[in-house]
Design a protein around this motif. Structure first.
Motif, PDB file in Angstrom:
ATOM      1  N   LEU A 144      27.831 -43.955  68.229  1.00 37.21           N
ATOM      2  CA  LEU A 144      27.895 -43.603  66.809  1.00 37.21           C
ATOM      3  C   LEU A 144      27.022 -44.539  65.980  1.00 37.21           C
ATOM      4  N   ARG A 145      27.092 -45.831  66.267  1.00 39.04           N
ATOM      5  CA  ARG A 145      26.278 -46.804  65.527  1.00 39.04           C
ATOM      6  C   ARG A 145      24.788 -46.575  65.735  1.00 39.04           C
ATOM      7  N   ALA A 146      24.420 -46.013  66.878  1.00 38.56           N
ATOM      8  CA  ALA A 146      23.005 -45.805  67.191  1.00 38.56           C
ATOM      9  C   ALA A 146      22.402 -44.626  66.428  1.00 38.56           C
ATOM     10  N   LEU A 147      23.240 -43.797  65.823  1.00 38.69           N
ATOM     11  CA  LEU A 147      22.736 -42.640  65.087  1.00 38.69           C
ATOM     12  C   LEU A 147      22.167 -43.067  63.738  1.00 38.69           C
ATOM     13  N   PRO A 148      21.157 -42.343  63.228  1.00 33.54           N
ATOM     14  CA  PRO A 148      20.722 -42.576  61.846  1.00 33.54           C
ATOM     15  C   PRO A 148      21.897 -42.377  60.893  1.00 33.54           C
TER      16      PRO A 148
END
Length: 240
Positions: A148-152
């Protein structure tokens, strides 16, 4: 597809029927739906504080009863439900071949019906304020939080609710509530990628379940989990 439903019988063993309705755009009067509810359902309705929540509950439960009438041939008002220790509903003994799941969020309701296979559905309205990291850390696995954190930033609300609905659909299909630790399994969440059960503390579960995202009205996301792989047929409930 749009369908004027009638007595349609149970799906074949390799199919699951999924229905979606906007409960604020019903062809049937709300009072007609209230008329098929049980005393227990009416008591549950009365406990809801806001009228809009009472109306949504009546609509969703009334539609569920009408839908199950079309599959079983039993009058909607005569259907009786029982619940396991975790609250998963089922038709009373004698109709345990009929498996179903219901979910509603805001003005959308989602239903699934299968024959002999456990099934779970979940629908959620995308609410960016709810989709925060603190809630994710509480309910998601470490791998899911990392994904989730890796998403824009602009994709994170959709990714959050992809994860939420897929995990919820799976635990509803299992019928064990939160006795099944949410960190014991990972689901995919990246928008645009297929829904999948990626990891499980019990590896045989990966082959046992089909997880799929569902096409629902704009502003919502939804998922279904089905025991034993089968073909998911989506119907649009528009003329109930």
């Amino acid at each position: 597809m749009d369908l004027q439903i009638d007595n349609i019988g149970l799906p074949p063993d390799n199919e699951v029927h999924v229905w979606c309705a906007k409960v604020n755009r019903l062809a049937r009067p709300l009072e007609a739906l209230r008329g098929v509810l049980s005393e227990d359902e009416l008591r549950r309705t009365a406990k809801l504080h806001f009228r809009r929540d009472r109306d949504r509950f009546v609509a969703a439960r009334g539609l569920l009863r009408i839908l199950l009438q079309c599959y079983t041939g039993v009058d909607a008002a005569a259907l009786r439900f029982c619940y396991n220790e975790f609250g998963k509903p089922a038709l009373t003994p004698g109709r345990n071949d009929v498996r179903f799941s219901i979910s509603h969020s805001h003005d959308a309701a989602l239903f699934a019906v299968a024959k002999g296979s456990n099934v779970g559905v979940d629908i959620e309205r995308i609410r960016p304020r709810f989709a925060n990291e603190q809630i994710a850390e509480k309910f998601f696995s470490e791998s899911e939080v990392k994904a989730l954190r890796a998403l824009p930033a602009e994709l994170q609300p959709e990714g959050f609710f992809n994860c939420w609905t897929r995990k919820e659909a799976y635990i509803k299909a299992r019928g064990e509530g939160l006795s099944l630790p949410l960190r014991d399994f990972d689901v995919s969440l990246k928008p645009g990628e297929p829904a999948r059960l990626l990891r499980h503390a019990q590896p045989p579960e990966l082959a046992r379940w089909t997880l799929q995202a569902l096409s629902v009205p704009a502003g919502y996301v939804a998922a279904i989990a089905v025991e034993n792989k089968g073909r998911i047929v989506r119907w649009q409930m528009s003329e109930l």
